[in-house]
Design a protein around this motif. Sequence first.
Motif, PDB file in Angstrom:
ATOM      1  N   HIS A 112       0.857  -1.194   0.000  1.00  0.00           N
ATOM      2  CA  HIS A 112       0.000   0.000   0.000  1.00  0.00           C
ATOM      3  C   HIS A 112       0.891   1.241   0.000  1.00  0.00           C
ATOM      4  CE1 HIS A 112       1.118   0.058   4.237  1.00  0.00           C
ATOM      5  NE2 HIS A 112       0.647   1.279   4.316  1.00  0.00           N
ATOM      6  N   VAL A 113       0.281   2.378  -0.285  1.00  0.00           N
ATOM      7  CA  VAL A 113       1.013   3.642  -0.191  1.00  0.00           C
ATOM      8  C   VAL A 113       0.558   4.310   1.103  1.00  0.00           C
ATOM      9  CG1 VAL A 113       1.475   5.862  -1.283  1.00  0.00           C
ATOM     10  CG2 VAL A 113       1.129   3.831  -2.688  1.00  0.00           C
ATOM     11  N   PRO A 114       1.449   4.428   2.089  1.00  0.00           N
ATOM     12  CA  PRO A 114       1.010   4.909   3.400  1.00  0.00           C
ATOM     13  C   PRO A 114       0.641   6.389   3.379  1.00  0.00           C
ATOM     14  CG  PRO A 114       3.393   4.654   3.365  1.00  0.00           C
ATOM     15  CD  PRO A 114       2.885   4.138   2.046  1.00  0.00           C
ATOM     16  N   ALA A 115      -0.030   6.805   4.457  1.00  0.00           N
ATOM     17  CA  ALA A 115      -0.380   8.226   4.610  1.00  0.00           C
ATOM     18  C   ALA A 115       0.833   8.997   5.103  1.00  0.00           C
ATOM     19  CB  ALA A 115      -1.535   8.369   5.588  1.00  0.00           C
ATOM     20  N   VAL A 116       1.558   8.387   6.028  1.00  0.00           N
ATOM     21  CA  VAL A 116       2.810   8.955   6.539  1.00  0.00           C
ATOM     22  C   VAL A 116       3.825   7.821   6.584  1.00  0.00           C
ATOM     23  CG1 VAL A 116       1.734  10.801   7.880  1.00  0.00           C
ATOM     24  CG2 VAL A 116       2.067   8.578   8.952  1.00  0.00           C
ATOM     25  N   PHE A 117       5.107   8.160   6.497  1.00  0.00           N
ATOM     26  CA  PHE A 117       6.117   7.115   6.324  1.00  0.00           C
ATOM     27  C   PHE A 117       6.868   6.875   7.629  1.00  0.00           C
ATOM     28  CE2 PHE A 117       9.535   4.686   4.556  1.00  0.00           C
ATOM     29  CZ  PHE A 117       8.985   4.081   3.432  1.00  0.00           C
ATOM     30  N   MET A 118       6.375   5.894   8.401  1.00  0.00           N
ATOM     31  CA  MET A 118       6.995   5.605   9.698  1.00  0.00           C
ATOM     32  C   MET A 118       8.018   4.485   9.548  1.00  0.00           C
ATOM     33  SD  MET A 118       5.534   7.732  11.771  1.00  0.00           S
ATOM     34  CE  MET A 118       5.522   7.281  13.504  1.00  0.00           C
ATOM     35  N   ILE A 119       9.152   4.672  10.206  1.00  0.00           N
ATOM     36  CA  ILE A 119      10.156   3.605  10.224  1.00  0.00           C
ATOM     37  C   ILE A 119      10.484   3.241  11.668  1.00  0.00           C
ATOM     38  CG2 ILE A 119      11.232   4.203   8.015  1.00  0.00           C
ATOM     39  CD1 ILE A 119      13.512   5.532   9.786  1.00  0.00           C
ATOM     40  N   ARG A 120      10.993   2.038  11.857  1.00  0.00           N
ATOM     41  CA  ARG A 120      11.524   1.639  13.162  1.00  0.00           C
ATOM     42  C   ARG A 120      13.005   2.001  13.157  1.00  0.00           C
ATOM     43  NH1 ARG A 120       9.106  -3.698  15.743  1.00  0.00           N
ATOM     44  NH2 ARG A 120      10.349  -2.712  17.366  1.00  0.00           N
ATOM     45  N   THR A 121      13.543   2.333  14.339  1.00  0.00           N
ATOM     46  CA  THR A 121      14.901   2.885  14.364  1.00  0.00           C
ATOM     47  C   THR A 121      15.823   2.165  15.348  1.00  0.00           C
ATOM     48  OG1 THR A 121      14.249   4.470  16.049  1.00  0.00           O
ATOM     49  CG2 THR A 121      14.093   5.216  13.750  1.00  0.00           C
ATOM     50  N   LYS A 122      15.516   0.909  15.630  1.00  0.00           N
ATOM     51  CA  LYS A 122      16.322   0.149  16.602  1.00  0.00           C
ATOM     52  C   LYS A 122      16.373   0.889  17.944  1.00  0.00           C
ATOM     53  CE  LYS A 122      19.114  -1.590  12.749  1.00  0.00           C
ATOM     54  NZ  LYS A 122      20.425  -1.642  12.093  1.00  0.00           N
ATOM     55  N   GLY A 123      15.280   1.534  18.297  1.00  0.00           N
ATOM     56  CA  GLY A 123      15.187   2.250  19.565  1.00  0.00           C
ATOM     57  C   GLY A 123      15.892   3.599  19.563  1.00  0.00           C
ATOM     58  N   ARG A 124      16.355   4.057  18.391  1.00  0.00           N
ATOM     59  CA  ARG A 124      17.145   5.292  18.327  1.00  0.00           C
ATOM     60  C   ARG A 124      16.352   6.447  17.716  1.00  0.00           C
ATOM     61  NH1 ARG A 124      22.948   4.537  16.999  1.00  0.00           N
ATOM     62  NH2 ARG A 124      22.830   6.669  17.757  1.00  0.00           N
ATOM     63  N   GLY A 125      15.043   6.445  17.999  1.00  0.00           N
ATOM     64  CA  GLY A 125      14.163   7.454  17.410  1.00  0.00           C
ATOM     65  C   GLY A 125      14.646   8.880  17.627  1.00  0.00           C
ATOM     66  N   ALA A 126      15.004   9.199  18.865  1.00  0.00           N
ATOM     67  CA  ALA A 126      15.416  10.574  19.175  1.00  0.00           C
ATOM     68  C   ALA A 126      16.690  10.947  18.409  1.00  0.00           C
ATOM     69  CB  ALA A 126      15.633  10.725  20.680  1.00  0.00           C
ATOM     70  N   ASP A 127      17.618   9.993  18.288  1.00  0.00           N
ATOM     71  CA  ASP A 127      18.878  10.262  17.567  1.00  0.00           C
ATOM     72  C   ASP A 127      18.621  10.501  16.075  1.00  0.00           C
ATOM     73  OD1 ASP A 127      20.206   9.808  19.937  1.00  0.00           O
ATOM     74  OD2 ASP A 127      20.555   7.674  19.488  1.00  0.00           O
ATOM     75  N   VAL A 128      17.741   9.675  15.506  1.00  0.00           N
ATOM     76  CA  VAL A 128      17.423   9.822  14.079  1.00  0.00           C
ATOM     77  C   VAL A 128      16.777  11.181  13.829  1.00  0.00           C
ATOM     78  CG1 VAL A 128      15.944   8.944  12.224  1.00  0.00           C
ATOM     79  CG2 VAL A 128      17.290   7.339  13.602  1.00  0.00           C
ATOM     80  N   MET A 129      15.851  11.559  14.727  1.00  0.00           N
ATOM     81  CA  MET A 129      15.187  12.856  14.554  1.00  0.00           C
ATOM     82  C   MET A 129      16.180  14.003  14.673  1.00  0.00           C
ATOM     83  SD  MET A 129      11.568  12.251  16.503  1.00  0.00           S
ATOM     84  CE  MET A 129      10.638  13.619  15.814  1.00  0.00           C
TER      85      MET A 129
END
Length: 375
Positions: free
Chosen positions: A285-302
Amino acid sequence: MENPYRIQCLVPDLPAPHEVLPYLHEMHANRWYSNFGPLNHRFELEIKKLLMVDDQTCEQMHTVTFSSATTALELVLRALNLRQGARVLIPTLTFPATASVVLNAGFVPVFADVDKETWALTPDIARTYCDASVIDAVMPVTVFGAPASTQLWDAFYDETGIQVIVDAAASLGQQQVSTKVHFVFSMHATKPFGVGEGGLFVTADGELAAQARALSNFGFRGASGKAKAVGTNAKMAEYFAAMGLAQIDRWPDLMARRTKVRDHYVDAFKAGGLQKMLSSSVEDHVPAVFMIRTKGRGADVMAALDEERIHTRRWYLPPLYEHPAFAAYCDDTMRHAALFPITELLKNDLVGLPFHGFLNDNDVRDIYDIVAATV
Ligand SMILES: *Cc1c(COP(=O)(O)O)cnc(C)c1O
């Protein structure tokens, strides 16, 4: 004010004035601006093209417009005639409206954890809650636009007799509908199919459709001029129906652009061996927003993306039980880890990357490189 971001997370993709103008001229000639006018009527018929079902099923479906998905969900819940104090099962990972409509309709929200793979409240999860306590209705959410399985929810309804209203707010054009469960879509400017503000209820239950529509129009039903129920005003005006008709005209082009961006992302993550970070159904499907998993490093990725002036968002976070307005429905913070282990895992993990039809291949590559260098 100067925009601090080089790449926006979400850019609304709505019709330009010249694309809407023919419909506005029509509206003005009709001198009919709301109250289920000719444009609204046409839109309710035409929008069936986006419901992804065969002609025969389409014939059976009723479509009712609303001022928003939030008003639609609340009025559909009220139209279902659930018992007083009814308990409505909803997922923890969703937009706050999913919980507020249950409360505004006078019912009790019951929070369910989500599935590890799909991040959604699935029929299997719903069964465990229904076995353990009394649940009067279930409101699953199409998480980040990923469609729910109509086959599995139809089977759930057949087996339990419990009404299912799918909060498919972000999934218009991606979610197939079925005749046993009910669907509500949003047409807010930030959703893939945006008109500004708008909601759409889709059901095979003609009586339910008529009652929900009546509640959106002061409780008037038929031509008697008498309010038969305590309603409100939650109708879609002709201006928004005009936007909707213009949006249907440009939908194939809009979706082609969004699909291309989705493909660029999938290709980049696959080439880098990081496809495990993507949602398990992102190729379907084509998502509405593109969420990824970050190996628990969400804050670092942001932070890394922010440094490069690339905007990210954590859609649906924090989980419902961390919003002060809903904390009373699960006020024992000590038990969150035990009650909602998957949500607790996902809440520091999920990050929403920029996703809209105006991104190009280079933007996606830039974003991917920063993510890959951070995790
Ligand atoms: C956007 C959204 C809503 C609210 O839709 P509106 O049309 O803005 O009222 C409700 N639920 C979910 C899951 C959403 O994503």
